[in-house]
Design an enzyme around this catalytic site. Sequence first.
Site, PDB file in Angstrom:
ATOM      1  N   GLY A  23       0.882  -1.290  -0.113  1.00 40.56           N
ATOM      2  CA  GLY A  23      -0.171   0.018   0.021  1.00 40.56           C
ATOM      3  C   GLY A  23       1.031   0.874  -0.678  1.00 40.56           C
ATOM      4  N   GLN A  24       0.015   2.081  -0.269  1.00 38.35           N
ATOM      5  CA  GLN A  24       1.315   3.801  -0.253  1.00 38.35           C
ATOM      6  C   GLN A  24       1.801   4.087   0.638  1.00 38.35           C
ATOM      7  OE1 GLN A  24      -1.748   6.967  -1.171  1.00 38.35           O
ATOM      8  NE2 GLN A  24      -2.702   6.461   0.276  1.00 38.35           N
ATOM      9  N   LEU A  25       0.603   3.798   2.057  1.00 35.88           N
ATOM     10  CA  LEU A  25       1.791   4.089   3.642  1.00 35.88           C
ATOM     11  C   LEU A  25       3.248   3.135   3.662  1.00 35.88           C
ATOM     12  CD1 LEU A  25       2.323   5.796   6.012  1.00 35.88           C
ATOM     13  CD2 LEU A  25       0.892   3.654   7.025  1.00 35.88           C
ATOM     14  N   ASP A  45      -1.230 -12.171   4.579  1.00 34.28           N
ATOM     15  CA  ASP A  45      -2.942 -11.988   4.348  1.00 34.28           C
ATOM     16  C   ASP A  45      -2.794 -11.736   6.042  1.00 34.28           C
ATOM     17  OD1 ASP A  45      -5.352 -11.831   5.121  1.00 34.28           O
ATOM     18  OD2 ASP A  45      -5.654 -13.358   3.006  1.00 34.28           O
ATOM     19  N   ALA A  65      -4.776  -2.531   5.746  1.00 36.69           N
ATOM     20  CA  ALA A  65      -5.670  -2.118   6.410  1.00 36.69           C
ATOM     21  C   ALA A  65      -7.047  -2.778   4.836  1.00 36.69           C
ATOM     22  CB  ALA A  65      -5.854  -0.609   6.651  1.00 36.69           C
ATOM     23  N   THR A  67      -9.612  -0.533   3.249  1.00 37.88           N
ATOM     24  CA  THR A  67      -9.408   1.153   3.388  1.00 37.88           C
ATOM     25  C   THR A  67     -10.621   1.215   1.782  1.00 37.88           C
ATOM     26  OG1 THR A  67      -7.538   0.915   1.798  1.00 37.88           O
ATOM     27  CG2 THR A  67      -6.861   1.525   4.063  1.00 37.88           C
ATOM     28  N   THR A 102      -6.943   6.453  11.340  1.00 39.74           N
ATOM     29  CA  THR A 102      -7.702   7.421  10.912  1.00 39.74           C
ATOM     30  C   THR A 102      -8.987   8.586  11.231  1.00 39.74           C
ATOM     31  OG1 THR A 102      -9.516   7.646   9.206  1.00 39.74           O
ATOM     32  CG2 THR A 102      -9.611   6.062  10.808  1.00 39.74           C
ATOM     33  N   TYR A 126     -16.656   1.618   7.526  1.00 40.78           N
ATOM     34  CA  TYR A 126     -14.413   1.427   7.665  1.00 40.78           C
ATOM     35  C   TYR A 126     -14.574   2.618   8.976  1.00 40.78           C
ATOM     36  CZ  TYR A 126     -10.473   3.741   6.854  1.00 40.78           C
ATOM     37  OH  TYR A 126      -8.688   3.532   6.484  1.00 40.78           O
ATOM     38  N   LYS A 130     -11.643   0.445  12.102  1.00 39.74           N
ATOM     39  CA  LYS A 130     -10.772   1.018  12.407  1.00 39.74           C
ATOM     40  C   LYS A 130     -10.748   1.102  14.409  1.00 39.74           C
ATOM     41  CE  LYS A 130      -7.519   1.844  10.441  1.00 39.74           C
ATOM     42  NZ  LYS A 130      -6.706   0.949   9.796  1.00 39.74           N
TER      43      LYS A 130
HETATM   44  N1  NAP Z   1      -5.930   6.419   2.633  1.00 43.92           N
HETATM   45  C1  NAP Z   1      -5.896   7.167   3.333  1.00 43.92           C
HETATM   46  O1  NAP Z   1      -6.372   8.356   3.353  1.00 43.92           O
HETATM   47  C2  NAP Z   1      -5.648   7.006   4.980  1.00 43.92           C
HETATM   48  C3  NAP Z   1      -6.282   8.039   6.131  1.00 43.92           C
HETATM   49  C4  NAP Z   1      -6.003   7.953   7.810  1.00 43.92           C
HETATM   50  C5  NAP Z   1      -5.490   6.441   7.799  1.00 43.92           C
HETATM   51  N2  NAP Z   1      -5.183   5.304   7.332  1.00 43.92           N
HETATM   52  C6  NAP Z   1      -4.532   3.940   7.722  1.00 43.92           C
HETATM   53  O2  NAP Z   1      -3.275   4.099   6.636  1.00 43.92           O
HETATM   54  C7  NAP Z   1      -3.045   2.621   6.869  1.00 43.92           C
HETATM   55  C8  NAP Z   1      -2.652   2.876   5.499  1.00 43.92           C
HETATM   56  O3  NAP Z   1      -3.567   3.079   4.495  1.00 43.92           O
HETATM   57  P1  NAP Z   1      -2.980   3.519   2.707  1.00 43.92           P
HETATM   58  O4  NAP Z   1      -3.758   5.010   2.824  1.00 43.92           O
HETATM   59  O5  NAP Z   1      -1.500   3.332   2.838  1.00 43.92           O
HETATM   60  O6  NAP Z   1      -3.683   2.459   2.412  1.00 43.92           O
HETATM   61  P2  NAP Z   1      -4.307   1.574   1.258  1.00 43.92           P
HETATM   62  O7  NAP Z   1      -2.879   2.600   0.015  1.00 43.92           O
HETATM   63  O8  NAP Z   1      -4.896   0.687   0.685  1.00 43.92           O
HETATM   64  O9  NAP Z   1      -2.905   0.346   1.206  1.00 43.92           O
HETATM   65  C9  NAP Z   1      -3.508  -0.833   2.603  1.00 43.92           C
HETATM   66  C10 NAP Z   1      -2.356  -2.236   1.661  1.00 43.92           C
HETATM   67  O10 NAP Z   1      -3.415  -2.997   2.757  1.00 43.92           O
HETATM   68  C11 NAP Z   1      -3.384  -4.501   2.186  1.00 43.92           C
HETATM   69  N3  NAP Z   1      -4.262  -4.901   2.697  1.00 43.92           N
HETATM   70  C12 NAP Z   1      -5.172  -5.702   2.451  1.00 43.92           C
HETATM   71  N4  NAP Z   1      -5.806  -6.388   3.343  1.00 43.92           N
HETATM   72  C13 NAP Z   1      -4.993  -6.952   3.737  1.00 43.92           C
HETATM   73  C14 NAP Z   1      -4.706  -8.513   4.349  1.00 43.92           C
HETATM   74  N5  NAP Z   1      -5.805  -8.815   4.546  1.00 43.92           N
HETATM   75  N6  NAP Z   1      -3.908  -8.881   5.055  1.00 43.92           N
HETATM   76  C15 NAP Z   1      -2.635  -7.826   3.969  1.00 43.92           C
HETATM   77  N7  NAP Z   1      -2.512  -7.084   3.961  1.00 43.92           N
HETATM   78  C16 NAP Z   1      -4.141  -6.635   3.546  1.00 43.92           C
HETATM   79  C17 NAP Z   1      -3.119  -4.191   0.505  1.00 43.92           C
HETATM   80  O11 NAP Z   1      -3.202  -4.598  -0.052  1.00 43.92           O
HETATM   81  P3  NAP Z   1      -4.002  -4.883  -1.359  1.00 43.92           P
HETATM   82  O12 NAP Z   1      -4.046  -3.350  -2.303  1.00 43.92           O
HETATM   83  O13 NAP Z   1      -4.159  -6.616  -2.002  1.00 43.92           O
HETATM   84  O14 NAP Z   1      -5.595  -4.723  -1.388  1.00 43.92           O
HETATM   85  C18 NAP Z   1      -3.024  -2.232   0.409  1.00 43.92           C
HETATM   86  O15 NAP Z   1      -1.725  -3.123  -0.343  1.00 43.92           O
HETATM   87  C19 NAP Z   1      -4.523   1.986   6.645  1.00 43.92           C
HETATM   88  O16 NAP Z   1      -4.163   1.353   8.235  1.00 43.92           O
HETATM   89  C20 NAP Z   1      -5.813   2.992   6.847  1.00 43.92           C
HETATM   90  O17 NAP Z   1      -6.366   2.663   7.346  1.00 43.92           O
HETATM   91  C21 NAP Z   1      -5.605   5.613   5.585  1.00 43.92           C
END
Ligand code: NAP
Length: 271
Positions: A23-25, A45, A65, A67, A102, A126, A130
Site C-alpha cells: 500500500g501507499q503508506l 494476509d 487495512a 481502506t 484514521t 470503515y 478502524k
Molecule cells: N488512505 C487514507 O486516506 C488513510 C487515512 C487515515 C488512515 N489511513 C490508514 O493508514 C493505513 C495505510 O493506509 P494506505 O492509505 O496506505 O492504504 P492502502 O494504500 O489501501 O494500503 C493498504 C494495504 O493493505 C493491504 N491489505 C488489505 N487487506 C489485507 C490483508 N487481509 N492482509 C494483508 N494486507 C492487506 C492492501 O493490499 P491490496 O492492495 O492487495 O488490497 C494494501 O496494500 C491504513 O491502516 C489506513 O486505515 C489511511
Amino acid sequence: MEHEIADPVGTGPGRVLITGAGGQLGAALAEVFPEADALTRADWDVTHPLSDLVTQCYLVLHAAAWTDVDGAESDPDGATRVNVEGTRNVVALGAPVVYYSTDYVFDGRKSEPYVESDEPNPLSVYGRTKLDGEREVRAGWIVRSSWLYGWTSHNFVRTMLRLGAEQDEVAVVDDQRGSPTFVGHLAEATKDVLELPHGVYHVTAAGDCTWAELAEAIFEEAGLDCRVRRITTAELGRPAPRPANSVLRSERGAPELPHWREGLRECLARL
Ligand SMILES: NC(=O)c1ccc[n+]([C@@H]2O[C@H](COP(=O)([O-])OP(=O)(O)OC[C@H]3O[C@@H](n4cnc5c(N)ncnc54)[C@H](OP(=O)(O)O)[C@@H]3O)[C@@H](O)[C@H]2O)c1
C-alpha cells in the site's frame, strides 16, 4: 489454520515487520525502515494467524487495512475481518505495534480540530472497524492520520492528476475539511513516535483544506489547466458518510509534520 510467509527472512530478535507493504503508506515505511521485513498481502494476509516460528520480531508497523471506505458499507464483515481480526493477529505476535488509524473515527460535528482526548463516534463502517481495530492494540502506538496520499496505489492526488489531464473541469466536494498528509512525512514521523510513550497520537500535515481546495492546489502545482466545480457531499452521493470536519491536532506532543502543500510538492516531485 496457520499461514506461513513464503520466504521468511531471518528468525532472530531485532526484526521489524511492516504489514501492508504493497500500500501507499507501507511503501513509504519500507523506505524509511530499510532494515524491516516489508510484507505485502501476498507475503502475509493478516486475516490468517502467522506462525510464531517465522515471526519473532520486536516491532510491527501495521499498515495493512481494508481502506475501501464505500466498499465497507456493503461488506462490513470483510472490513471487520481485515481491520479488527487482522489487527488481532498482528497483536498476537506479541511485539509492540504501531497501528495506523484514521480521522474517520470522528463524526465531524466538532467545529475545532479533534485532539486525542475527543470521543470517537464513527459515521461509517470503515470508521467503526478502524476504531475496533484500535481497541485490539495491547501495547504500542495508535497513530491517527488523515487523507493519505503518496506516489503509489490509488489516492486522490493521482486520480486528480489523471482527470486533470483528460478533462476541462472536475466536480469536487467542498464541504469536507481535513489535512491531506503525505505518506513520506508520516513514515518519517513514525521514527519520532517510537520515542514517545505508548498511546494514541494524532499525526497529520499542518494546515487544512477541503477536497476542492486540494484539487485546485494539485492542478496549480502540476500546471494543469482544469477547473474545479465545487459540489456538496450530498450531490456526490457516496455510500459511506464522511465527517464534515476531520482536522486532527495533537495535545500530546506528537511529531509535527510539514504543511500539506509542502507534502503535495514532494509527492508530485516523485510522480
Ligand atoms: N488512505 C487514507 O486516506 C488513510 C487515512 C487515515 C488512515 N489511513 C490508514 O493508514 C493505513 C495505510 O493506509 P494506505 O492509505 O496506505 O492504504 P492502502 O494504500 O489501501 O494500503 C493498504 C494495504 O493493505 C493491504 N491489505 C488489505 N487487506 C489485507 C490483508 N487481509 N492482509 C494483508 N494486507 C492487506 C492492501 O493490499 P491490496 O492492495 O492487495 O488490497 C494494501 O496494500 C491504513 O491502516 C489506513 O486505515 C489511511
